[in-house]
Scaffold this motif. Sequence first.
Motif, PDB file in Angstrom:
ATOM      1  N   ILE A  66      22.904   7.055 -11.274  1.00 46.30           N
ATOM      2  CA  ILE A  66      23.140   8.217 -12.149  1.00 46.30           C
ATOM      3  C   ILE A  66      22.787   7.857 -13.592  1.00 46.30           C
ATOM      4  CG2 ILE A  66      24.934   9.727 -13.105  1.00 46.30           C
ATOM      5  CD1 ILE A  66      26.261   9.608 -10.265  1.00 46.30           C
ATOM      6  N   LEU A  67      23.164   6.667 -14.023  1.00 43.21           N
ATOM      7  CA  LEU A  67      22.807   6.230 -15.373  1.00 43.21           C
ATOM      8  C   LEU A  67      21.294   6.077 -15.516  1.00 43.21           C
ATOM      9  CD1 LEU A  67      25.679   3.678 -16.057  1.00 43.21           C
ATOM     10  CD2 LEU A  67      25.419   5.985 -17.008  1.00 43.21           C
ATOM     11  N   ALA A  68      20.634   5.590 -14.477  1.00 38.61           N
ATOM     12  CA  ALA A  68      19.169   5.491 -14.496  1.00 38.61           C
ATOM     13  C   ALA A  68      18.552   6.883 -14.590  1.00 38.61           C
ATOM     14  CB  ALA A  68      18.663   4.756 -13.250  1.00 38.61           C
ATOM     15  N   HIS A  69      19.154   7.859 -13.929  1.00 35.45           N
ATOM     16  CA  HIS A  69      18.695   9.249 -13.990  1.00 35.45           C
ATOM     17  C   HIS A  69      18.763   9.760 -15.438  1.00 35.45           C
ATOM     18  CE1 HIS A  69      18.229  13.377 -12.281  1.00 35.45           C
ATOM     19  NE2 HIS A  69      18.909  13.702 -13.370  1.00 35.45           N
ATOM     20  N   VAL A  70      19.860   9.490 -16.094  1.00 35.56           N
ATOM     21  CA  VAL A  70      20.033   9.914 -17.488  1.00 35.56           C
ATOM     22  C   VAL A  70      18.977   9.253 -18.373  1.00 35.56           C
ATOM     23  CG1 VAL A  70      21.581   9.808 -19.489  1.00 35.56           C
ATOM     24  CG2 VAL A  70      22.488  10.416 -17.239  1.00 35.56           C
ATOM     25  N   ARG A  71      18.762   7.952 -18.198  1.00 33.52           N
ATOM     26  CA  ARG A  71      17.753   7.245 -18.999  1.00 33.52           C
ATOM     27  C   ARG A  71      16.358   7.820 -18.754  1.00 33.52           C
ATOM     28  NH1 ARG A  71      21.135   2.939 -17.607  1.00 33.52           N
ATOM     29  NH2 ARG A  71      19.833   2.357 -15.846  1.00 33.52           N
ATOM     30  N   GLN A  72      16.056   8.117 -17.491  1.00 30.85           N
ATOM     31  CA  GLN A  72      14.741   8.672 -17.179  1.00 30.85           C
ATOM     32  C   GLN A  72      14.588  10.051 -17.806  1.00 30.85           C
ATOM     33  OE1 GLN A  72      13.135   8.265 -13.185  1.00 30.85           O
ATOM     34  NE2 GLN A  72      12.337  10.340 -13.307  1.00 30.85           N
ATOM     35  N   ASN A  73      15.628  10.875 -17.773  1.00 29.89           N
ATOM     36  CA  ASN A  73      15.564  12.188 -18.422  1.00 29.89           C
ATOM     37  C   ASN A  73      15.289  12.051 -19.912  1.00 29.89           C
ATOM     38  OD1 ASN A  73      15.801  14.205 -16.504  1.00 29.89           O
ATOM     39  ND2 ASN A  73      18.020  14.193 -16.516  1.00 29.89           N
ATOM     40  N   GLN A  74      15.939  11.087 -20.546  1.00 29.77           N
ATOM     41  CA  GLN A  74      15.745  10.880 -21.978  1.00 29.77           C
ATOM     42  C   GLN A  74      14.312  10.439 -22.279  1.00 29.77           C
ATOM     43  OE1 GLN A  74      18.147  11.577 -24.370  1.00 29.77           O
ATOM     44  NE2 GLN A  74      19.201  12.428 -22.610  1.00 29.77           N
ATOM     45  N   ALA A  75      13.765   9.541 -21.473  1.00 34.50           N
ATOM     46  CA  ALA A  75      12.386   9.088 -21.667  1.00 34.50           C
ATOM     47  C   ALA A  75      11.413  10.247 -21.484  1.00 34.50           C
ATOM     48  CB  ALA A  75      12.063   7.955 -20.691  1.00 34.50           C
ATOM     49  N   PHE A  76      11.634  11.048 -20.455  1.00 41.20           N
ATOM     50  CA  PHE A  76      10.771  12.198 -20.178  1.00 41.20           C
ATOM     51  C   PHE A  76      10.843  13.191 -21.350  1.00 41.20           C
ATOM     52  CE2 PHE A  76       9.672  16.167 -17.902  1.00 41.20           C
ATOM     53  CZ  PHE A  76       8.473  15.781 -17.333  1.00 41.20           C
ATOM     54  N   PHE A  77      12.044  13.437 -21.863  1.00 43.25           N
ATOM     55  CA  PHE A  77      12.222  14.356 -22.980  1.00 43.25           C
ATOM     56  C   PHE A  77      11.461  13.869 -24.212  1.00 43.25           C
ATOM     57  CE2 PHE A  77      14.576  15.917 -26.708  1.00 43.25           C
ATOM     58  CZ  PHE A  77      14.462  17.282 -26.494  1.00 43.25           C
ATOM     59  N   CYS A  78      11.528  12.571 -24.488  1.00 45.15           N
ATOM     60  CA  CYS A  78      10.804  12.018 -25.635  1.00 45.15           C
ATOM     61  C   CYS A  78       9.298  12.205 -25.486  1.00 45.15           C
ATOM     62  CB  CYS A  78      11.136  10.535 -25.816  1.00 45.15           C
ATOM     63  SG  CYS A  78      12.807  10.269 -26.444  1.00 45.15           S
ATOM     64  N   ILE A  79       8.801  12.079 -24.279  1.00 40.06           N
ATOM     65  CA  ILE A  79       7.370  12.283 -24.036  1.00 40.06           C
ATOM     66  C   ILE A  79       6.985  13.727 -24.324  1.00 40.06           C
ATOM     67  CG2 ILE A  79       5.598  12.400 -22.226  1.00 40.06           C
ATOM     68  CD1 ILE A  79       7.024   9.920 -20.962  1.00 40.06           C
ATOM     69  N   VAL A  80       7.707  14.683 -23.752  1.00 43.51           N
ATOM     70  CA  VAL A  80       7.310  16.093 -23.893  1.00 43.51           C
ATOM     71  C   VAL A  80       7.541  16.626 -25.302  1.00 43.51           C
ATOM     72  CG1 VAL A  80       7.626  16.595 -21.434  1.00 43.51           C
ATOM     73  CG2 VAL A  80       9.485  17.080 -23.018  1.00 43.51           C
ATOM     74  N   ARG A  81       8.281  15.903 -26.130  1.00 43.89           N
ATOM     75  CA  ARG A  81       8.501  16.334 -27.515  1.00 43.89           C
ATOM     76  C   ARG A  81       7.564  15.627 -28.490  1.00 43.89           C
ATOM     77  NH1 ARG A  81       9.990  20.850 -28.613  1.00 43.89           N
ATOM     78  NH2 ARG A  81      10.632  20.090 -30.627  1.00 43.89           N
TER      79      ARG A  81
END
Length: 188
Positions: A98-113
């Motif tokens: 679950i923590l890895a999921h959160v980290r991946q979401n954050q990385a993905f968000f940084c890319i799309v922004r």
Amino acid sequence: MTLSTYTPALYASFRHQTFTCRQLVPVPSKGLLRIERGAVRTVTWNEQGTPITLGYWGVGDVLGQPLSGVQPYQIECKTHVEISYIPANSCDRSLDEILAHVRQNQAFFCIVRSESLHSRLLQLLIWLGQKFGREVAQGLLIDLRLTHQEISEALGITRITVTRLMARLEEEGFIDRSRPQYIVLIAR
């Protein structure tokens, strides 16, 4: 490359299901899904019906509507996939995932922004290569069949812009697309 702390013995007793490429995975309202094999994409839509890619997930990743909170929420298989169901009362065993999921979401968000569309696309391809890539002679093959439309949905840009930027990345020597729908990040 999986960044998970996956321990198969923890999940051996959970129910497994298999799905084919492009098939939709039924999303349970409670509990989570764990990818045992393959890759999926999670998607929602805005008010105008435009698809929005929420992420790409692979072996060892956990996902599900309870982690997202977004409605609608759809899981689309990008490859042949095997998924196990983790009941809500057993989700505490998946804290690392679950923590890895959160980290991946954050990385993905940084890319799309990212401000530069060129940089945004290149960052996405590098991220996909790190997550789903495998070494080949020229560099790193992104082992997912992605259309320009799917990439545009992930980045929030038009398909035409993706096509133009992909051609530019190829001209600049960052990628090779000699095989249709396969992208190789060129080793530099």
